[in-house]
Design a protein around this motif. Structure first.
Motif, PDB file in Angstrom:
ATOM      1  N   PHE A  35       0.837  -1.190   0.000  1.00 10.28           N
ATOM      2  CA  PHE A  35       0.000   0.000   0.000  1.00 10.28           C
ATOM      3  C   PHE A  35       0.883   1.255   0.000  1.00 10.28           C
ATOM      4  O   PHE A  35       0.741   2.160  -0.817  1.00 10.28           O
ATOM      5  CB  PHE A  35      -0.851  -0.023   1.282  1.00 10.28           C
ATOM      6  N   SER A  36       1.848   1.267   0.926  1.00  7.38           N
ATOM      7  CA  SER A  36       2.705   2.439   1.055  1.00  7.38           C
ATOM      8  C   SER A  36       3.591   2.608  -0.173  1.00  7.38           C
ATOM      9  O   SER A  36       3.834   3.736  -0.625  1.00  7.38           O
ATOM     10  CB  SER A  36       3.575   2.320   2.296  1.00  7.38           C
ATOM     11  N   ALA A  37       4.067   1.472  -0.722  1.00  3.69           N
ATOM     12  CA  ALA A  37       4.917   1.554  -1.926  1.00  3.69           C
ATOM     13  C   ALA A  37       4.133   2.194  -3.069  1.00  3.69           C
ATOM     14  O   ALA A  37       4.660   2.978  -3.855  1.00  3.69           O
ATOM     15  CB  ALA A  37       5.390   0.148  -2.320  1.00  3.69           C
ATOM     16  N   CYS A  38       2.865   1.862  -3.137  1.00  2.00           N
ATOM     17  CA  CYS A  38       1.999   2.385  -4.184  1.00  2.00           C
ATOM     18  C   CYS A  38       1.838   3.906  -4.051  1.00  2.00           C
ATOM     19  O   CYS A  38       1.924   4.644  -5.025  1.00  2.00           O
ATOM     20  CB  CYS A  38       0.620   1.756  -4.002  1.00  2.00           C
ATOM     21  N   VAL A  39       1.592   4.341  -2.806  1.00  2.00           N
ATOM     22  CA  VAL A  39       1.418   5.789  -2.573  1.00  2.00           C
ATOM     23  C   VAL A  39       2.697   6.521  -2.973  1.00  2.00           C
ATOM     24  O   VAL A  39       2.673   7.552  -3.656  1.00  2.00           O
ATOM     25  CB  VAL A  39       1.078   6.066  -1.091  1.00  2.00           C
ATOM     26  N   LYS A  40       3.848   5.964  -2.577  1.00  2.00           N
ATOM     27  CA  LYS A  40       5.151   6.568  -2.924  1.00  2.00           C
ATOM     28  C   LYS A  40       5.286   6.674  -4.426  1.00  2.00           C
ATOM     29  O   LYS A  40       5.687   7.710  -4.959  1.00  2.00           O
ATOM     30  CB  LYS A  40       6.277   5.660  -2.392  1.00  2.00           C
ATOM     31  N   SER A  41       4.967   5.580  -5.137  1.00  2.00           N
ATOM     32  CA  SER A  41       5.211   5.559  -6.584  1.00  2.00           C
ATOM     33  C   SER A  41       4.351   6.608  -7.306  1.00  2.00           C
ATOM     34  O   SER A  41       4.826   7.257  -8.219  1.00  2.00           O
ATOM     35  CB  SER A  41       4.994   4.151  -7.161  1.00  2.00           C
ATOM     36  N   VAL A  42       3.100   6.812  -6.875  1.00  2.00           N
ATOM     37  CA  VAL A  42       2.285   7.822  -7.574  1.00  2.00           C
ATOM     38  C   VAL A  42       2.750   9.249  -7.252  1.00  2.00           C
ATOM     39  O   VAL A  42       2.463  10.168  -8.005  1.00  2.00           O
ATOM     40  CB  VAL A  42       0.758   7.712  -7.294  1.00  2.00           C
ATOM     41  N   GLN A  43       3.460   9.370  -6.136  1.00  2.00           N
ATOM     42  CA  GLN A  43       3.984  10.712  -5.832  1.00  2.00           C
ATOM     43  C   GLN A  43       5.204  11.032  -6.690  1.00  2.00           C
ATOM     44  O   GLN A  43       5.489  12.179  -6.982  1.00  2.00           O
ATOM     45  CB  GLN A  43       4.366  10.808  -4.347  1.00  2.00           C
ATOM     46  N   TYR A  90       6.033   9.304  -9.815  1.00  2.00           N
ATOM     47  CA  TYR A  90       5.905   9.088 -11.261  1.00  2.00           C
ATOM     48  C   TYR A  90       4.494   9.360 -11.750  1.00  2.00           C
ATOM     49  O   TYR A  90       3.531   9.380 -10.975  1.00  2.00           O
ATOM     50  CB  TYR A  90       6.264   7.633 -11.613  1.00  2.00           C
ATOM     51  N   ALA A  91       4.395   9.509 -13.095  1.00  2.00           N
ATOM     52  CA  ALA A  91       3.072   9.692 -13.714  1.00  2.00           C
ATOM     53  C   ALA A  91       2.278   8.388 -13.571  1.00  2.00           C
ATOM     54  O   ALA A  91       2.878   7.309 -13.488  1.00  2.00           O
ATOM     55  CB  ALA A  91       3.245  10.038 -15.182  1.00  2.00           C
ATOM     56  N   PRO A  92       0.937   8.478 -13.561  1.00  2.00           N
ATOM     57  CA  PRO A  92       0.114   7.280 -13.331  1.00  2.00           C
ATOM     58  C   PRO A  92       0.360   6.153 -14.333  1.00  2.00           C
ATOM     59  O   PRO A  92       0.205   4.979 -14.001  1.00  2.00           O
ATOM     60  CB  PRO A  92      -1.327   7.791 -13.470  1.00  2.00           C
ATOM     61  N   GLU A  93       0.797   6.525 -15.564  1.00  2.00           N
ATOM     62  CA  GLU A  93       0.993   5.460 -16.568  1.00  2.00           C
ATOM     63  C   GLU A  93       2.404   4.861 -16.533  1.00  2.00           C
ATOM     64  O   GLU A  93       2.714   3.938 -17.282  1.00  2.00           O
ATOM     65  CB  GLU A  93       0.621   5.948 -17.983  1.00  2.00           C
ATOM     66  N   HIS A  94       3.241   5.350 -15.650  1.00  2.00           N
ATOM     67  CA  HIS A  94       4.624   4.843 -15.567  1.00  2.00           C
ATOM     68  C   HIS A  94       4.625   3.364 -15.165  1.00  2.00           C
ATOM     69  O   HIS A  94       3.826   2.949 -14.323  1.00  2.00           O
ATOM     70  CB  HIS A  94       5.385   5.664 -14.518  1.00  2.00           C
ATOM     71  N   PRO A  95       5.548   2.554 -15.789  1.00  2.00           N
ATOM     72  CA  PRO A  95       5.563   1.101 -15.474  1.00  2.00           C
ATOM     73  C   PRO A  95       5.752   0.803 -13.982  1.00  2.00           C
ATOM     74  O   PRO A  95       5.211  -0.181 -13.478  1.00  2.00           O
ATOM     75  CB  PRO A  95       6.747   0.560 -16.270  1.00  2.00           C
ATOM     76  N   PRO A  98      -7.788  -2.872 -10.154  1.00  2.00           N
ATOM     77  CA  PRO A  98      -6.555  -2.063 -10.107  1.00  2.00           C
ATOM     78  C   PRO A  98      -6.853  -0.585 -10.383  1.00  2.00           C
ATOM     79  O   PRO A  98      -6.224   0.295  -9.796  1.00  2.00           O
ATOM     80  CB  PRO A  98      -5.682  -2.675 -11.217  1.00  2.00           C
ATOM     81  N   ASP A  99      -7.841  -0.287 -11.227  1.00  2.00           N
ATOM     82  CA  ASP A  99      -8.178   1.124 -11.499  1.00  2.00           C
ATOM     83  C   ASP A  99      -8.683   1.834 -10.243  1.00  2.00           C
ATOM     84  O   ASP A  99      -8.335   2.976  -9.971  1.00  2.00           O
ATOM     85  CB  ASP A  99      -9.261   1.222 -12.589  1.00  2.00           C
ATOM     86  N   GLU A 100      -9.523   1.126  -9.476  1.00  2.00           N
ATOM     87  CA  GLU A 100     -10.016   1.724  -8.227  1.00  2.00           C
ATOM     88  C   GLU A 100      -8.855   1.981  -7.265  1.00  2.00           C
ATOM     89  O   GLU A 100      -8.803   3.009  -6.606  1.00  2.00           O
ATOM     90  CB  GLU A 100     -11.011   0.771  -7.537  1.00  2.00           C
ATOM     91  N   LEU A 101      -7.931   1.008  -7.223  1.00  2.00           N
ATOM     92  CA  LEU A 101      -6.786   1.165  -6.323  1.00  2.00           C
ATOM     93  C   LEU A 101      -5.919   2.340  -6.747  1.00  2.00           C
ATOM     94  O   LEU A 101      -5.466   3.129  -5.915  1.00  2.00           O
ATOM     95  CB  LEU A 101      -5.944  -0.121  -6.313  1.00  2.00           C
ATOM     96  N   LEU A 102      -5.705   2.464  -8.072  1.00  2.00           N
ATOM     97  CA  LEU A 102      -4.881   3.565  -8.579  1.00  2.00           C
ATOM     98  C   LEU A 102      -5.532   4.906  -8.208  1.00  2.00           C
ATOM     99  O   LEU A 102      -4.856   5.828  -7.729  1.00  2.00           O
ATOM    100  CB  LEU A 102      -4.704   3.441 -10.097  1.00  2.00           C
ATOM    101  N   ALA A 103      -6.842   4.988  -8.423  1.00  2.00           N
ATOM    102  CA  ALA A 103      -7.543   6.241  -8.089  1.00  2.00           C
ATOM    103  C   ALA A 103      -7.402   6.533  -6.597  1.00  2.00           C
ATOM    104  O   ALA A 103      -7.177   7.676  -6.189  1.00  2.00           O
ATOM    105  CB  ALA A 103      -9.019   6.120  -8.473  1.00  2.00           C
ATOM    106  N   PHE A 104      -7.511   5.488  -5.773  1.00  2.00           N
ATOM    107  CA  PHE A 104      -7.416   5.649  -4.320  1.00  2.00           C
ATOM    108  C   PHE A 104      -6.043   6.205  -3.930  1.00  2.00           C
ATOM    109  O   PHE A 104      -5.940   7.193  -3.217  1.00  2.00           O
ATOM    110  CB  PHE A 104      -7.661   4.296  -3.636  1.00  2.00           C
ATOM    111  N   VAL A 105      -4.983   5.560  -4.412  1.00  2.00           N
ATOM    112  CA  VAL A 105      -3.645   5.993  -3.974  1.00  2.00           C
ATOM    113  C   VAL A 105      -3.269   7.352  -4.580  1.00  2.00           C
ATOM    114  O   VAL A 105      -2.546   8.129  -3.962  1.00  2.00           O
ATOM    115  CB  VAL A 105      -2.540   4.940  -4.254  1.00  2.00           C
TER     116      VAL A 105
END
Ligand SMILES: [Fe+2]
Ligand SMILES: [Fe+2]
Length: 463
Positions: A18-26, A28-33, A101-108
């Motif tokens: 969960f935390s790794a996900c939040v870090k990554s969206v901060q 990189y852009a949402p479409e980044h691998p 995964p889309d809901e999760l992306l929107a959440f983070v």
């Protein structure tokens, strides 16, 4: 790996992803691998959890996350996520099966957004975290507290048996040097199912029982009150029972305290108090030797007189924080000790106890846990007799969590002092009753003084 260890591992992995996900969206852009990979990993963790249950709940209490009933110590990366959620006012997050995964992306993305940039109000940002499979909100007390029906006679018998069981356990532990784990576990299992069946009656019994055998009723009451608080925070199953066992055993070190000190009816001298103060260390030592009991019991026995402001005893215990089970047990311990009748001390009225607990906010106890305890027990617990400002006497039948000082009551004695043939129910928190505003509670009344047994009026009371 044991079932508990597996659940802890799963909960830890989930929070890490969960935390790794939040870090990554901060970063990189949402479409980044890298974002995609982090979201996929998180989605996989949820999928694994959803194999077993339809819904996975993360509770946030006092900077600590409770994932699926498992309290986790926060690591630095995870703490940041927990703090972000708490800053938004989130206390309970429920993720349901079918989460995409889309809901999760929107959440983070929403969670990771900087408040200054998002420009939204806190409430709006909190609301924006929810989606079809995600609900974010505040912790509420479990509905069962209100929704059960009362079979008070059966519960009274159950409670009496538990106190007798505690006495037998104590005597056996005193004779043999340590408690019989099977007897202790069976006792807590019985209490946990009684609380599950009828929490109102069990809380009323724990909050009102008359003491002639303080040591054993105290064991049972602290166990019941610790489990009731834990349940209201979403803790269930094996862990709930471990909290209950820790509550039951918190004072077991007193089996080594000389009987003349333990049963002394006057105030203890300083020297006697110094002997009494050994019981946390003794308890921890006794329980630590019992490998067949969960280690949490020894931790709580050691910590239960330590306070969050680092006062208390035993002295010299290195710690960064207190275990959640300890904090719940300490609140239950102080509450039960204050309301019990001891020879040298008159029992405190229940409204006074809540005031004292609240005074200790942030010093002895976590203020949020005390607030929740107040919502659970009310200022006047279920089964309390109260005098209303119109002179009638009533029995508290239900706590109204948003306003713990104004519960639902059953009026039993009218203003002229006459016992009613047909007692009737009143909701004291409402603005307008049938004949104007409802009366207010003036003071709790001792059952001896009132001359009737309040618990008899819980049966069939409107829930
Ligand atoms: Fe104690
Ligand atoms: Fe105690």
């Amino acid at each position: 790996m044991s079932e508990d260890a597996r659940r802890v591992r799963m909960a830890e992995a989930l929070l890490r992803h969960f935390s790794a996900c939040v870090k990554s969206v901060q970063l990189y852009a949402p479409e980044h691998p890298l974002v995609k990979r982090a979201v996929d990993q998180l989605a996989e963790s949820f999928e694994r959890a959803h194999v077993e249950s339809e819904e996975l709940v993360i509770g946030l209490i006092d900077h600590q996350a409770v994932v699926d009933g498992v309290p986790l110590l926060a690591t630095p990366g995870v703490s940041e996520t927990v703090e972000r959620l708490q800053a938004l006012g989130a206390e309970r997050l429920a993720f349901r099966r079918g989460l995409t995964p889309d809901e999760l992306l929107a959440f983070v993305r929403q969670l990771g957004a900087r408040p200054a940039l998002s420009g939204d109000r806190r409430d709006d940002r909190l609301a924006a975290l929810s989606s079809p499979h995600v609900t974010v909100g505040r912790l509420t007390l479990q509905r069962q507290i209100d929704a059960d029906c009362c079979d008070v006679a059966a519960m009274r018998e159950h409670y009496g048996q538990a106190v007798a069981g505690a006495e037998a356990l104590w005597d056996q532990a005193r004779a043999e040097g340590s408690p019989d784990p099977n007897a202790a576990i069976a006792l807590v299992d019985g209490l946990a199912s009684a609380i599950g069946e009828n929490p109102r009656a069990m809380l009323a019994l724990a909050a009102l029982h008359r003491y002639d055998n303080y040591t054993f009723t105290h064991m049972v009451n602290v166990s019941v009150l610790t489990m009731a608080q834990a349940r209201s925070l979403g803790i269930t199953g094996t862990l709930l029972r471990q909290f209950g066992l820790a509550g039951l055993m918190h004072d077991i070190g007193k089996i080594r305290t000389p009987a003349e000190i333990l049963t002394k009816s006057d105030r203890l001298t300083d020297a006697e108090f110094a002997v009494m103060m050994r019981h946390p260390l003794d308890g921890a030592e006794i329980l630590r030797r019992r490998l067949d009991l969960p280690p949490l019991a020894a931790v709580v026995a050691l910590e239960h007189h330590l306070r969050i402001d680092r006062t208390g005893y035993p002295a010299g215990v290195e710690r960064s924080s207190l275990n959640l089970a300890t904090q719940l047990c300490s609140i239950a311990d102080v509450y039960d000790a204050m309301r019990s009748q001891r020879a040298y001390q008159r029992a405190f009225p229940t409204d006074r106890i809540m005031a004292v607990l609240q005074q200790h906010d942030r010093k002895r106890f976590d203020d949020r846990l005390v607030r929740r305890f107040g919502q659970l027990m009310g200022v006047y617990p279920i089964g309390n007799i109260v005098r209303l400002d119109n002179g009638s006497l009533a029995v508290v039948t239900r706590i109204h969590a948003p306003d713990p000082a104004r519960p639902a009551v059953r009026v039993v004695v009218d203003p002229s002092g006459k016992r009613l043939d047909r007692p009737y129910d009143l909701a004291l928190w409402t603005e307008e009753g049938r004949d104007g505003p409802p009366p207010r509670i003036v003071v709790p009344v001792d059952p001896d003084e009132a001359g009737f047994d309040p618990l008899a009026y819980l049966d069939g009371a409107a829930a």
